[in-house]
Design an enzyme around this catalytic site. Structure first.
Site, PDB file in Angstrom:
ATOM      1  N   VAL A 182       0.923 -21.191  67.245  1.00 25.06           N
ATOM      2  CA  VAL A 182       2.207 -21.384  66.558  1.00 25.06           C
ATOM      3  C   VAL A 182       3.407 -21.238  67.493  1.00 25.06           C
ATOM      4  O   VAL A 182       4.515 -21.638  67.156  1.00 25.06           O
ATOM      5  CB  VAL A 182       2.371 -20.423  65.348  1.00 25.06           C
ATOM      6  CG1 VAL A 182       1.315 -20.672  64.290  1.00 25.06           C
ATOM      7  CG2 VAL A 182       2.394 -18.957  65.778  1.00 25.06           C
ATOM      8  N   ASN A 207       1.372 -17.407  57.999  1.00 25.85           N
ATOM      9  CA  ASN A 207       0.826 -16.046  58.025  1.00 25.85           C
ATOM     10  C   ASN A 207       0.634 -15.500  59.433  1.00 25.85           C
ATOM     11  O   ASN A 207       0.652 -14.287  59.641  1.00 25.85           O
ATOM     12  CB  ASN A 207      -0.518 -16.052  57.269  1.00 25.85           C
ATOM     13  CG  ASN A 207      -1.334 -14.817  57.538  1.00 25.85           C
ATOM     14  OD1 ASN A 207      -1.089 -13.760  56.978  1.00 25.85           O
ATOM     15  ND2 ASN A 207      -2.314 -14.932  58.435  1.00 25.85           N
ATOM     16  N   SER A 210       7.425  -9.156  55.699  1.00 26.66           N
ATOM     17  CA  SER A 210       6.960  -7.762  55.633  1.00 26.66           C
ATOM     18  C   SER A 210       8.092  -6.958  55.015  1.00 26.66           C
ATOM     19  O   SER A 210       9.263  -7.368  55.102  1.00 26.66           O
ATOM     20  CB  SER A 210       6.668  -7.243  57.043  1.00 26.66           C
ATOM     21  OG  SER A 210       6.654  -5.828  57.066  1.00 26.66           O
ATOM     22  N   TYR A 251       8.996  -6.457  66.155  1.00 24.91           N
ATOM     23  CA  TYR A 251       8.331  -6.841  64.899  1.00 24.91           C
ATOM     24  C   TYR A 251       9.326  -6.782  63.737  1.00 24.91           C
ATOM     25  O   TYR A 251       9.452  -7.722  62.951  1.00 24.91           O
ATOM     26  CB  TYR A 251       7.150  -5.894  64.635  1.00 24.91           C
ATOM     27  CG  TYR A 251       6.353  -6.249  63.407  1.00 24.91           C
ATOM     28  CD1 TYR A 251       5.360  -7.216  63.460  1.00 24.91           C
ATOM     29  CD2 TYR A 251       6.595  -5.623  62.175  1.00 24.91           C
ATOM     30  CE1 TYR A 251       4.624  -7.558  62.328  1.00 24.91           C
ATOM     31  CE2 TYR A 251       5.869  -5.958  61.041  1.00 24.91           C
ATOM     32  CZ  TYR A 251       4.882  -6.919  61.125  1.00 24.91           C
ATOM     33  OH  TYR A 251       4.148  -7.261  60.000  1.00 24.91           O
ATOM     34  N   SER A 289      11.797  -9.533  64.057  1.00 24.70           N
ATOM     35  CA  SER A 289      11.206 -10.848  63.749  1.00 24.70           C
ATOM     36  C   SER A 289      11.059 -11.042  62.245  1.00 24.70           C
ATOM     37  O   SER A 289      11.309 -12.127  61.716  1.00 24.70           O
ATOM     38  CB  SER A 289       9.839 -11.007  64.440  1.00 24.70           C
ATOM     39  OG  SER A 289       8.859 -10.189  63.824  1.00 24.70           O
TER      40      SER A 289
END
Ligand code: NAI
Length: 256
Positions: free
Chosen positions: A69, A94, A147, A160, A163
């Site tokens: 990706v 995902n 998330s 993380y 993002s």
């Protein structure tokens, strides 16, 4: 009205990225059970074959495609191959990863890997899908797996968290711009989900401390995602776009 049909995906094709394990694999199995043909994609095609076989054993139809990706050429090539098989009108973004290091120890390479996979990757796949759909006037449906860390912060995983906050905003801006093409874009925000990768940690003492901050005192199981995933992937959510749905046993509202 036949309520049993509300969440069915018969005659639809779904693409799930990062489907070789965890949430992606679970999602591929689920959407297949709901009637969709599933294109499953990840970097290593050999790791996807067992998922294809499992789906076939249950009477479903799946095909594996190689996809990185983070790489535009790979995304374009993968989409062309999938579209020749069957154009996906449901896309579940995902694929994701994290690197656990304190802010001052994170390297430029850590930053690039996490942001490229989680945010740039999501953008590349979603926009490529939207281009194929718009070019053929085909309505579509994109589900981004963000998330709860897109909305709250913890230490040790700065790229993380950033993002996933980006994925939340990407979801909203895509929903805004793609509505004219009848393409819906929504995000699922899971809290901690027990998978093979984190089971040991979540059951450890450190994991139990986290548990004490979750209002419902439970981590999520993969099955907890079934209803919300099917809602977003199906026509049951026809009037929803730009929505962010937390599936976290109340973790976000705890403020801890
Ligand atoms: P996982 O590590 O089992 O799955 C990640 C998948 O992404 C793997 O199949 C991996 O091969 C694939 N992937 C990674 N880099 C890729 C790339 N460059 N190109 C193509 N595929 C790539 O992890 P898990 O837990 O199933 O996570 C799936 C998604 O759910 C991720 O986006 C993660 O951030 C998100 N999530 C997970 C939570 C959890 O507690 N497990 C909680 C909240 C969100």
């Amino acid at each position: 009205m036949d309520i049993g049909q509300l969440f069915r995906l018969d005659n639809k094709t779904a693409l799930i990225t990062g489907a070789s394990s965890g949430i992606g694999k679970h999602c591929a199995m689920l959407l297949s059970q709901a009637g969709a043909k599933v294109a499953i994609a990840s970097r290593r095609i050999d790791q996807l074959q067992s998922v294809v076989d499992e789906i076939a054993q249950l009477g479903g139809q799946a095909k594996a495609f190689e996809l990185d990706v983070t790489n535009k050429k790979s995304v374009t090539k993968c989409f062309d191959e999938i579209a020749q098989w069957s154009l996906p009108t449901i896309v579940v973004n995902n694929a994701g990863m994290s690197i656990n290091r304190k802010l001052l120890d994170q390297t430029e390479e850590d930053w690039d890997r996490v942001i490229d996979t989680n945010l740039k990757g999501c953008w590349l796949v979603a926009t490529e899908a939207a281009r194929h759909l718009a070019a053929t006037n085909t309505p579509g449906n994109i589900v981004n797996i963000a998330s709860i860390l897109g909305e709250r912060v913890i230490g040790g995983v700065a790229p993380y968290v950033i993002s996933k906050a980006g994925v939340v905003q990407l979801t909203k801006v895509m929903a805004l711009e793609l509505a004219r093409h009848q393409i819906r874009v929504n995000a699922l925000l899971p809290g901690y989900v027990i998978t093979d990768l984190n089971r040991e940690f979540l059951l450890s003492e450190a994991g139990q401390k986290i548990l004490s901050r979750i209002p419902s005192r439970r981590f999520n199981n993969l099955e907890d995602l079934n209803g919300p995933l099917l809602l977003l992937a199906s026509d049951a959510s026809t009037a929803m776009t730009g929505a962010t749905i937390a599936v976290d046993s109340g973790h976000l509202i705890s403020g801890l």
